[in-house]
Design a protein around this motif. Structure first.
Motif, short mmCIF file in Angstrom:
data_model
loop_
_atom_site.label_atom_id
_atom_site.label_comp_id
_atom_site.label_asym_id
_atom_site.label_seq_id
_atom_site.Cartn_x
_atom_site.Cartn_y
_atom_site.Cartn_z
N VAL A 1 14.97 -11.73 -20.89
CA VAL A 1 13.65 -11.91 -20.36
C VAL A 1 13.64 -11.13 -18.69
N VAL A 2 14.39 -11.14 -18.13
CA VAL A 2 14.48 -10.48 -16.74
C VAL A 2 14.35 -9.10 -16.77
N GLY A 3 15.14 -8.43 -17.79
CA GLY A 3 15.11 -7.20 -18.19
C GLY A 3 13.70 -6.79 -18.65
N ALA A 4 13.20 -7.18 -19.50
CA ALA A 4 12.10 -6.95 -20.39
C ALA A 4 10.86 -7.09 -19.31
N GLY A 5 10.84 -7.93 -18.31
CA GLY A 5 9.71 -8.55 -17.49
C GLY A 5 9.68 -7.48 -16.51
N VAL A 6 10.84 -6.84 -15.99
CA VAL A 6 10.82 -5.78 -14.95
C VAL A 6 10.27 -4.33 -15.61
N TYR A 7 10.81 -3.92 -17.02
CA TYR A 7 10.55 -2.97 -17.68
C TYR A 7 9.05 -2.95 -17.92
N ALA A 8 8.50 -4.22 -18.10
CA ALA A 8 7.04 -4.31 -18.51
C ALA A 8 6.05 -3.67 -17.51
N ARG A 9 6.68 -3.43 -16.12
CA ARG A 9 5.94 -2.77 -15.03
C ARG A 9 5.42 -1.59 -15.39
N ARG A 10 6.06 -0.84 -16.17
CA ARG A 10 5.78 0.54 -16.53
C ARG A 10 4.25 0.50 -17.23
N TRP A 11 3.50 -0.47 -17.62
CA TRP A 11 2.24 -0.59 -18.11
C TRP A 11 1.50 -1.16 -17.11
N GLY A 12 1.55 -0.94 -15.80
CA GLY A 12 0.81 -1.12 -14.83
C GLY A 12 0.66 -2.64 -14.32
N PRO A 13 -0.38 -3.15 -13.84
CA PRO A 13 -0.68 -4.40 -13.38
C PRO A 13 -0.54 -5.56 -14.24
N ARG A 14 -1.09 -5.23 -15.57
CA ARG A 14 -0.93 -6.11 -16.55
C ARG A 14 0.46 -6.42 -17.09
N GLY A 15 1.13 -5.29 -17.24
CA GLY A 15 2.53 -5.36 -17.51
C GLY A 15 3.20 -6.31 -16.65
N HIS A 16 2.92 -5.81 -15.34
CA HIS A 16 3.69 -6.73 -14.25
C HIS A 16 3.47 -8.31 -14.22
N SER A 17 2.21 -8.67 -14.44
CA SER A 17 1.49 -10.08 -14.55
C SER A 17 2.32 -10.57 -15.65
N LEU A 18 2.66 -10.23 -16.85
CA LEU A 18 2.79 -10.63 -18.11
C LEU A 18 4.33 -11.13 -18.09
N GLY A 19 5.08 -9.96 -17.13
CA GLY A 19 6.41 -9.98 -17.21
C GLY A 19 6.96 -11.08 -16.04
N VAL A 20 6.01 -11.26 -14.97
CA VAL A 20 6.28 -12.32 -14.10
C VAL A 20 6.01 -13.90 -14.68
N PHE A 21 5.15 -13.91 -15.55
CA PHE A 21 4.77 -15.16 -16.22
C PHE A 21 5.88 -15.63 -17.07
N ALA A 22 6.36 -14.40 -17.77
CA ALA A 22 7.42 -14.76 -18.75
C ALA A 22 8.71 -15.36 -18.15
N PHE A 23 9.07 -14.71 -17.10
CA PHE A 23 10.16 -15.14 -16.22
C PHE A 23 9.90 -16.54 -15.53
N MET A 24 8.84 -16.62 -15.03
CA MET A 24 8.59 -18.02 -14.49
C MET A 24 8.45 -19.04 -15.43
N THR A 25 8.13 -18.78 -16.58
CA THR A 25 8.01 -19.96 -17.48
C THR A 25 9.49 -20.37 -17.93
N PHE A 26 10.41 -19.33 -18.03
CA PHE A 26 11.71 -19.67 -18.39
C PHE A 26 12.47 -20.46 -17.12
N PHE A 27 12.02 -19.81 -15.96
CA PHE A 27 12.78 -20.28 -14.78
C PHE A 27 12.08 -21.89 -14.71
N VAL A 28 10.81 -22.02 -14.85
CA VAL A 28 10.41 -23.54 -14.86
C VAL A 28 10.92 -24.58 -15.86
N ALA A 29 11.29 -24.07 -17.00
CA ALA A 29 11.76 -24.82 -18.15
C ALA A 29 13.31 -25.37 -17.43
N GLN A 30 14.06 -24.20 -16.75
CA GLN A 30 15.34 -24.80 -16.16
C GLN A 30 15.01 -25.78 -14.92
#
Length: 508
Positions: A100-129
């Motif tokens: 999730v970390v790697g995919a979330g950072v890689y998603a930034r290549r698609w601009g602000p939307r990729g960045h937002s979705l990557g952050v949300f994915a990471f933080m969702t996993f983080f909040v579960a922990q």
């Protein structure tokens, strides 16, 4: 630091409205979750989901922001399910988290939307922990997340959508490339490596709170590009955490989860996160740390030992990020800085041409949009140069030159704004002197980016010619930029041979 936060310019009170809307949206989401019968865990999940929806979605248009917000559940729900299902399978959980970390950072290549979705994915996993979520919690967490995102959507795009009255904000594209030459790809590898180090060492320190270290590594990489930016951000994260823990000892511990004072201080923390994010990462992390401490107080597990553990895990996470950017596919500060400076100079060129066309009578020329783009680019230059002007940077010569470059680029921006204001005047006219001055400015930009000599500007024009006065000031600033942007040997900082290889200004 206080002056930077509370006296920083806030055109149109955008930061104030951004922060106030966050308090309203997150507070309403938590209240609605409570009224819907969700437990404290569900309410916390909902509040954090609303915070992310209001904070991380940064598309340039309101329509784009709405689409990105609507897409958040598509990444959040599967990640939340994976985190909960793998709760009792440490190896699979850890590998999934790193993916999730790697995919979330890689998603930034698609601009602000990729960045937002990557952050949300990471933080969702983080909040579960953070909440120790298991499969039995999933129905409630799903409901709380969806409900809170719906509330956040309604507040942002219905109740208080102040962005509709603003022009779309230009979003400079990140430097391109292919394969490992693309910065987002290199950063994805770096972040995964740094998070892997943080995960292993963090678990050695605490088998229960290890995810703090991974979170620290992740957030150090957010909105950074070069190793210098990452190092500075890591320092500021640790500093903000230290100050936040100190405040926690005198605020969060005495409150000890009492509902009313905790709710009030949480609202202040939310406001602080949103209000300070654009001007001080240290202050933002202070507010984030205090918010986390208050949440642990509500959950009944806050004590001084937990605060000490958070500091240790944050240090491990910052160290993981530092090691990754230094030794894993490093992206040098000078390469990134040169690229952004070159783009800013090209924008000066374009803005001058648009203003000249407007003064010549063109109805399609739009120099105002170029001004907005220039401001965004200068923001990226300041972020990239931050390691060089940092108080702890021992290289005084480079620090002086970097500050000089920033000051002259600010001069360019000021003269461009003045020129565009003159061009907007319907009675302003074009003459041969204006055309010649515009040509000289364009030639100066070409010289700076191409490595040739710049001709010094002539005499200052009469004050009665405001457009010429602004163009003369622009010429002067560009001519003076030639010195700090070049080596003593005369080779340019930005030029046709590639962005800034070996520049003494930003060779760190």
């Amino acid at each position: 630091m206080l002056k930077r936060v509370f006296m920083a310019p806030d055109p149109g009170r955008a930061r104030l409205r951004f922060a106030a809307r966050a308090v309203v949206g997150i507070g309403l989401a938590v209240v609605v979750c409570g009224l819907a019968g969700h437990s404290l865990v569900g309410a916390v999940t909902g509040g954090l989901a609303a915070l992310l929806a209001l904070f991380t979605v940064t598309d340039p248009t309101v329509r784009g922001q709405a689409v990105t917000t609507a897409l958040l559940p598509l990444v959040g729900l599967p990640v939340l399910a994976a985190a909960a299902e793998l709760h009792d399978q440490p190896l699979a959980r850890d590998l999934t988290f790193l993916a999730v970390v790697g995919a979330g950072v890689y998603a930034r290549r698609w601009g602000p939307r990729g960045h937002s979705l990557g952050v949300f994915a990471f933080m969702t996993f983080f909040v579960a922990q953070f909440l120790q979520a298991t499969p039995r919690h999933l129905p409630e967490l799903y409901a709380a997340l969806l409900l809170s995102l719906l509330i956040a959507f309604g507040v942002r795009f219905g109740l208080w959508c102040y962005e509709r009255r603003l022009p779309p904000a230009p979003v400079p594209a990140a430097p391109g490339g292919t394969g490992l030459a693309r910065i987002t790809t290199r950063q994805a590898v770096q972040a995964t490596a740094g998070a892997g180090f943080a995960l292993v060492v963090g678990q050695l320190i605490s088998g229960e709170r290890w995810y703090w270290a991974v979170g620290a590594t992740w957030w150090v990489f957010v909105n950074t590009t070069s190793r210098g930016e990452t190092l500075v951000r890591g320092f500021r994260r640790v500093l903000g955490t230290v100050i936040g823990i100190g405040l926690g000892l005198v605020i969060a511990l005495p409150v000890n989860g009492a509902p009313v004072p905790t709710a009030v201080i949480l609202a202040v923390c939310v406001f602080g996160i949103f209000y300070t994010a654009a001007v001080s990462y240290t202050w933002m992390m202070l507010c984030v740390t205090l918010l986390a401490e208050l949440l642990y107080g509500l959950l009944g597990v806050l004590d001084p030992a937990l605060l000490a553990l958070r500091l240790a895990e944050t240090g491990v996470g910052a160290l993981g990020a530092v090691l990754a950017v230094l030794f894993v596919l490093p992206v040098t500060t000078h390469a990134v800085t040169d690229a952004w400076i070159q783009r800013a100079l090209r924008c000066v060129h374009a803005a001058t041409a648009e203003a000249a066309a407007r003064l010549a009578g063109s109805t399609t020329a739009d120099p105002a949009s170029r001004v907005a783009e220039l401001e965004q680019l200068l923001g990226r230059v300041r972020l990239s140069v931050a390691p060089l002007v940092h108080p702890l940077n021992p290289m005084r010569g480079r620090k002086r030159r970097a500050r000089r470059v920033l000051a002259l680029l600010d001069d360019c921006a000021r003269e461009i704004r003045g020129l565009v204001a003159v061009a907007a005047d319907p009675v302003a006219s074009h003459d041969a002197r204006l055309a010649a001055a515009c040509w000289r400015v364009e030639a100066a930009v070409e010289a700076l980016t191409g490595g040739t000599d710049i001709t010094a500007p002539g005499e200052q024009p009469p004050a009665a010619d405001p457009a010429l006065a602004h163009l003369h000031g622009l010429e002067r600033a560009l001519a003076e930029l030639a010195t700090p942007l070049r080596r003593p040997s005369g080779s340019p900082l930005v030029g046709p041979g590639g962005p800034g290889a070996g520049s003494p200004l930003v060779g760190a």
